[in-house]
Scaffold this motif. Structure first.
Motif, PDB file in Angstrom:
ATOM      1  N   ALA A 187       1.047  -1.405   0.096  1.00  0.00           N
ATOM      2  CA  ALA A 187       0.064   0.001   0.055  1.00  0.00           C
ATOM      3  C   ALA A 187       0.857   1.137   0.145  1.00  0.00           C
ATOM      4  CB  ALA A 187      -0.908  -0.063   1.209  1.00  0.00           C
ATOM      5  N   GLU A 188       2.106   1.341   0.696  1.00  0.00           N
ATOM      6  CA  GLU A 188       2.838   2.487   0.872  1.00  0.00           C
ATOM      7  C   GLU A 188       3.947   2.544  -0.038  1.00  0.00           C
ATOM      8  OE1 GLU A 188       0.068   2.437   3.449  1.00  0.00           O
ATOM      9  OE2 GLU A 188       1.751   1.074   3.976  1.00  0.00           O
ATOM     10  N   GLU A 224      -3.253  -0.636  10.577  1.00  0.00           N
ATOM     11  CA  GLU A 224      -4.165  -1.125   9.737  1.00  0.00           C
ATOM     12  C   GLU A 224      -3.502  -2.768   9.495  1.00  0.00           C
ATOM     13  OE1 GLU A 224      -4.105   1.460   6.500  1.00  0.00           O
ATOM     14  OE2 GLU A 224      -2.831   0.141   5.207  1.00  0.00           O
ATOM     15  N   ALA A 225      -4.389  -3.554   8.817  1.00  0.00           N
ATOM     16  CA  ALA A 225      -4.379  -4.642   8.655  1.00  0.00           C
ATOM     17  C   ALA A 225      -3.221  -5.418   8.197  1.00  0.00           C
ATOM     18  CB  ALA A 225      -5.447  -5.399   7.924  1.00  0.00           C
ATOM     19  N   VAL A 226      -2.441  -6.206   8.505  1.00  0.00           N
ATOM     20  CA  VAL A 226      -1.151  -6.750   7.900  1.00  0.00           C
ATOM     21  C   VAL A 226      -1.541  -8.191   7.736  1.00  0.00           C
ATOM     22  CG1 VAL A 226       0.550  -4.990   8.439  1.00  0.00           C
ATOM     23  CG2 VAL A 226       0.009  -7.196  10.168  1.00  0.00           C
ATOM     24  N   ALA A 227      -0.544  -9.032   6.836  1.00  0.00           N
ATOM     25  CA  ALA A 227      -1.069 -10.330   6.679  1.00  0.00           C
ATOM     26  C   ALA A 227       0.388 -10.992   6.438  1.00  0.00           C
ATOM     27  CB  ALA A 227      -1.947 -10.886   5.568  1.00  0.00           C
ATOM     28  N   THR A 253       3.540  -9.726   4.307  1.00  0.00           N
ATOM     29  CA  THR A 253       3.496  -8.389   4.157  1.00  0.00           C
ATOM     30  C   THR A 253       5.003  -8.164   4.485  1.00  0.00           C
ATOM     31  OG1 THR A 253       1.249  -7.889   4.943  1.00  0.00           O
ATOM     32  CG2 THR A 253       2.848  -6.106   5.521  1.00  0.00           C
ATOM     33  N   LYS A 313       4.025  -0.431   4.182  1.00  0.00           N
ATOM     34  CA  LYS A 313       4.196  -1.753   3.675  1.00  0.00           C
ATOM     35  C   LYS A 313       4.691  -1.525   2.171  1.00  0.00           C
ATOM     36  CE  LYS A 313      -0.243  -2.058   4.709  1.00  0.00           C
ATOM     37  NZ  LYS A 313      -0.522  -0.878   5.710  1.00  0.00           N
ATOM     38  N   GLN A 323       4.463  -7.208  -0.816  1.00  0.00           N
ATOM     39  CA  GLN A 323       3.707  -8.306  -0.007  1.00  0.00           C
ATOM     40  C   GLN A 323       4.050  -9.665  -0.945  1.00  0.00           C
ATOM     41  OE1 GLN A 323       0.912  -7.943   2.241  1.00  0.00           O
ATOM     42  NE2 GLN A 323       0.458 -10.217   2.494  1.00  0.00           N
ATOM     43  N   THR A 327      -7.086  -0.392  -1.793  1.00  0.00           N
ATOM     44  CA  THR A 327      -5.473  -0.757  -2.052  1.00  0.00           C
ATOM     45  C   THR A 327      -5.492  -2.485  -1.634  1.00  0.00           C
ATOM     46  OG1 THR A 327      -4.741  -0.268   0.272  1.00  0.00           O
ATOM     47  CG2 THR A 327      -4.299   1.377  -1.772  1.00  0.00           C
ATOM     48  N   ALA A 328      -4.625  -2.813  -2.346  1.00  0.00           N
ATOM     49  CA  ALA A 328      -4.308  -4.425  -2.346  1.00  0.00           C
ATOM     50  C   ALA A 328      -3.405  -4.588  -0.980  1.00  0.00           C
ATOM     51  CB  ALA A 328      -3.772  -4.961  -3.706  1.00  0.00           C
ATOM     52  N   LEU A 329      -3.663  -5.759  -0.327  1.00  0.00           N
ATOM     53  CA  LEU A 329      -2.923  -6.107   0.651  1.00  0.00           C
ATOM     54  C   LEU A 329      -2.295  -7.547   0.075  1.00  0.00           C
ATOM     55  CD1 LEU A 329      -1.491  -5.984   3.552  1.00  0.00           C
ATOM     56  CD2 LEU A 329      -3.369  -7.251   4.422  1.00  0.00           C
ATOM     57  N   ILE A 361      -7.581  -3.499   1.152  1.00  0.00           N
ATOM     58  CA  ILE A 361      -7.729  -2.441   2.438  1.00  0.00           C
ATOM     59  C   ILE A 361      -8.697  -1.482   1.892  1.00  0.00           C
ATOM     60  CG2 ILE A 361      -6.715  -0.686   3.854  1.00  0.00           C
ATOM     61  CD1 ILE A 361      -4.555  -2.803   4.475  1.00  0.00           C
ATOM     62  N   ALA A 408      -9.875  -1.631  11.386  1.00  0.00           N
ATOM     63  CA  ALA A 408      -8.842  -1.015  12.243  1.00  0.00           C
ATOM     64  C   ALA A 408      -8.685   0.617  11.996  1.00  0.00           C
ATOM     65  CB  ALA A 408      -7.767  -1.522  12.083  1.00  0.00           C
ATOM     66  N   THR A 425      -9.745   1.741   8.348  1.00  0.00           N
ATOM     67  CA  THR A 425      -9.838   0.885   7.314  1.00  0.00           C
ATOM     68  C   THR A 425     -10.737  -0.318   7.470  1.00  0.00           C
ATOM     69  OG1 THR A 425      -7.937  -0.105   8.323  1.00  0.00           O
ATOM     70  CG2 THR A 425      -7.450   1.487   6.435  1.00  0.00           C
ATOM     71  N   ALA A 428     -10.254  -4.154   6.400  1.00  0.00           N
ATOM     72  CA  ALA A 428      -9.640  -4.929   5.556  1.00  0.00           C
ATOM     73  C   ALA A 428     -10.491  -6.254   4.995  1.00  0.00           C
ATOM     74  CB  ALA A 428      -8.241  -5.645   6.055  1.00  0.00           C
TER      75      ALA A 428
END
Lengths: 371, 236
Positions: free
Chosen positions: A197-198, A287-290, A293, A317, A320, B4-6, B12, B51, B54, B56
């Motif tokens: 995302a970043e 925010e979410a991570v998985a 990541t 991030k 991934q 955006t993609a995670l 997200i 969160a 956001t 997810a």
């Protein structure tokens, strides 16, 4: 029936395909760090793919069986043997009451997954038998196995019973899983990634280095994540002095990599920032991570998250790792060097689909041994 | 809204850029979005994780392809579906009767390793810290770090205290703490860098319970001071 743990090794845990649906409560997905290897090992012993097996980390493990079982293992380059007979990775193998399985090594990689027919019969917690080491639940009492543990096994399936009869003479089956599935550790892997995302927040030099240079794996890595050392990754808006933290990290890496001090194989989880106050430049709202990541803390040294990672994180991030390459990521150990190469999300899905089709053919192939 | 993609198995959905400007409003928007996506049960979506700013959306690309998505168009299809769900008529969601949970805390120094540090930082007495802490209303912004760990807003400004630069190796389960401008409670024994000012006998996380977390995103809560004796009896 049970299996007795004679030597538990460095970190052996009960794992299956992990938990879903509880991230909103802060529960990691967990499960075998190489979910695909766990599925393959299960298929090779006649189990359901979702059965629980053992994840072995680093050093030697020794188990004793009480009855007839089919076993199979996949993962790093280990030496496995029963009664002095060596058992190659990805092969269905018959063991009898009193047999001892010893798994030693690894020469490459750092983890192995062992399936035992009938599966590990611990009680599922939150929909999974996986051990959650931070929450201390699941698996055998929410902890890693210890010497002397008695681990309960389920009943052999009908399929397993047929295979047991067929394997009485040869013990080790002729059939096996494709080698890339059963032996996943490679010396200096290239992991395929999609942009994080970043991604755009990092400066051009950083992005170029990320895509071209090698990162060394720090001994300070565990089931939560792999710490990497290499070119410092800097964000466009980051004007900090070239990081002291990064240098310290490099020094620590040099100090430890010579002896691969495996005792230090544990990271200290730190609370994600949550919501930063006062808008510090490098803090993002968590925010979410998985698993997969790659996040970049202020030190500029990236962390590649694995199955036991926290559910949220506040570091930017950069990328991934794609799902099919998590199998390779799970084998990264101190001293290894890893590179990254960018693919599109459509490519990642294409590779996943291709593997799933191959898996379906593998399942059909196995069913030919049912009579 | 921005999506955006995670990686290849999650998206997200970002509803706002900042949280701290309007915490309550942002949190309500996140909860609305979370519930809408939950009710929509988009095929292939396996779980949602809210969160701060956001939500997810974790999905199974293989299931989506099985259900007819083009292998090179999974993300586009999911983004479109999410867009449709969130653009749909603004149905009124009744905000479930907001009850305020009460968390009993023993502030005895034996449990409150950092009470003096927080008091020193705020330049008030430890008992004033306790009174400010238990007098405030909090809201759970997010659950994370460890299973069931609540990040809370509502901490009186005066009590905001920087985290320890070197985190402690072990903080006992139930520790009630302050990290910067946020408050929180450690459900499990774990390493941590927040300032511990008390301990609750309640189990914040119990995997045998449904839901397993005592507090959930959006919940309101306050702290109630208890004695050491009450702590022991509740702890039993």
């Amino acid at each position: 029936m049970n299996v007795t743990v004679i030597r538990a090794g460095f970190l052996t845990t009960v794992q299956d395909l992990g938990r879903t649906g509880h991230r909103q409560f802060g529960v990691s997905s967990g499960g075998a760090l190489d979910l695909h290897a766990m599925r393959i090992a299960n298929l090779l012993v006649g189990n359901d793919e979702t059965a629980a097996g053992l994840e072995i980390t680093q050093r030697d493990v020794r188990l004793r069986f009480e009855d007839e079982r089919i076993i199979s293992w996949c993962g790093g380059v280990y030496k496995a043997s029963v009664a002095l007979r060596s058992i190659p990775a990805g092969h269905s193998t018959l063991v009898s009451a009193g047999d001892e399985l010893s798994i030693s090594g690894p020469q490459q990689g750092c983890r192995g997954w062992l399936a035992i027919s009938g599966g590990i019969a611990v009680v599922p917690v939150l929909g999974s038998r996986s051990t959650d080491l931070r929450g201390n639940f699941g698996g055998l009492g929410g902890r890693a196995l210890r010497d002397g543990d008695i681990v309960p096994l389920g009943k052999n399936s009908e399929r397993t019973n047929v295979w047991i009869d067929n394997l009485r003479a040869e013990r080790i089956a002729q059939w096996s899983a494709p080698q890339p599935w059963s032996q996943t550790a490679t010396a200096n892997p290239v992991l395929r990634v999609v942009r994080g995302a970043e991604w755009n927040g990092f400066n051009d030099v950083t992005l170029q280095r990320f895509a071209s240079e090698a990162f060394a794996v720090s001994p300070d890595s565990d089931r939560m994540g792999v710490r990497l050392a290499g070119p410092e990754l800097r964000r466009t808006d980051d004007v900090a002095e070239p990081g002291e933290a990064g240098q310290l990290f490099q020094e620590r890496l040099r100090a430890t990599s010579s002896e691969l001090n495996r005792k230090s194989w544990t990271t200290q989880p730190i609370e994600p920032i949550g919501c930063p106050s006062g808008g510090k430049r490098l803090d993002l709202v968590s925010e979410a991570v998985a698993p997969g990541t790659i996040q970049v803390p202020p030190s500029g040294m990236p962390i590649l998250l694995l199955g036991d990672c926290q559910t949220i994180g506040g570091y930017p991030k950069i990328a991934q790792v794609i799902t099919v390459d998590l199998s390779v990521a799970a084998q990264l150990c101190a001293g290894d060097h890893v590179r990254f190469s960018e693919v599109s999300i459509a490519d990642a899905h294409g590779l996943l689909l291709q593997r799933e089709r191959e898996l379906e053919r593998f399942r059909i192939g196995l069913s030919l041994h049912d009579s | 809204m921005q999506i955006t993609a995670l990686g290849d198995s999650a998206l997200i959905v970002r509803l706002r850029d900042r949280f701290e400007d309007a915490p309550d409003e942002t949190l309500n928007e996140i909860l609305r979005t979370f519930r809408r996506l939950q009710e929509a049960a988009i095929p292939g979506v396996i779980e949602l994780a809210p969160a701060y700013t956001t939500v997810a959306v974790f999905f199974d690309p293989l299931r989506m392809i099985n259900d007819g998505a083009k292998p090179d168009g999974v993300i586009e299809l999911l983004v479109q579906r999410i867009g449709e769900v969130l653009a749909g008529g603004r149905r009124r969601h009744k905000r479930g009767a907001t009850h305020t949970a009460e968390i009993p805390v023993c502030y005895d120094l034996e449990f409150a390793m950092d009470l003096k540090r927080v008091a020193h930082h705020a330049q008030i007495s430890p008992s004033e810290v306790v009174d400010l802490h238990r007098g405030a209303e909090y809201r759970v912004n997010c659950i994370g770090f460890t299973p069931g760990f609540p990040y809370l807003t509502g901490l009186p400004d005066k009590l905001a205290t920087p985290r320890h630069t070197v985190p402690r190796k072990e903080i006992p389960a139930g520790s009630v703490a302050i990290g910067g401008a946020q408050a929180g409670i450690y459900p499990q024994k774990s390493p941590g860098g927040w300032n511990v000012i008390g301990r609750t006998p309640l189990r914040l996380f119990d995997p045998q319970r449904d839901p397993p977390a005592l507090l959930q995103t959006g919940d309101q809560m306050r702290f109630r001071k208890i004695t050491r004796e009450e702590f022991e009896s509740l702890n039993g």
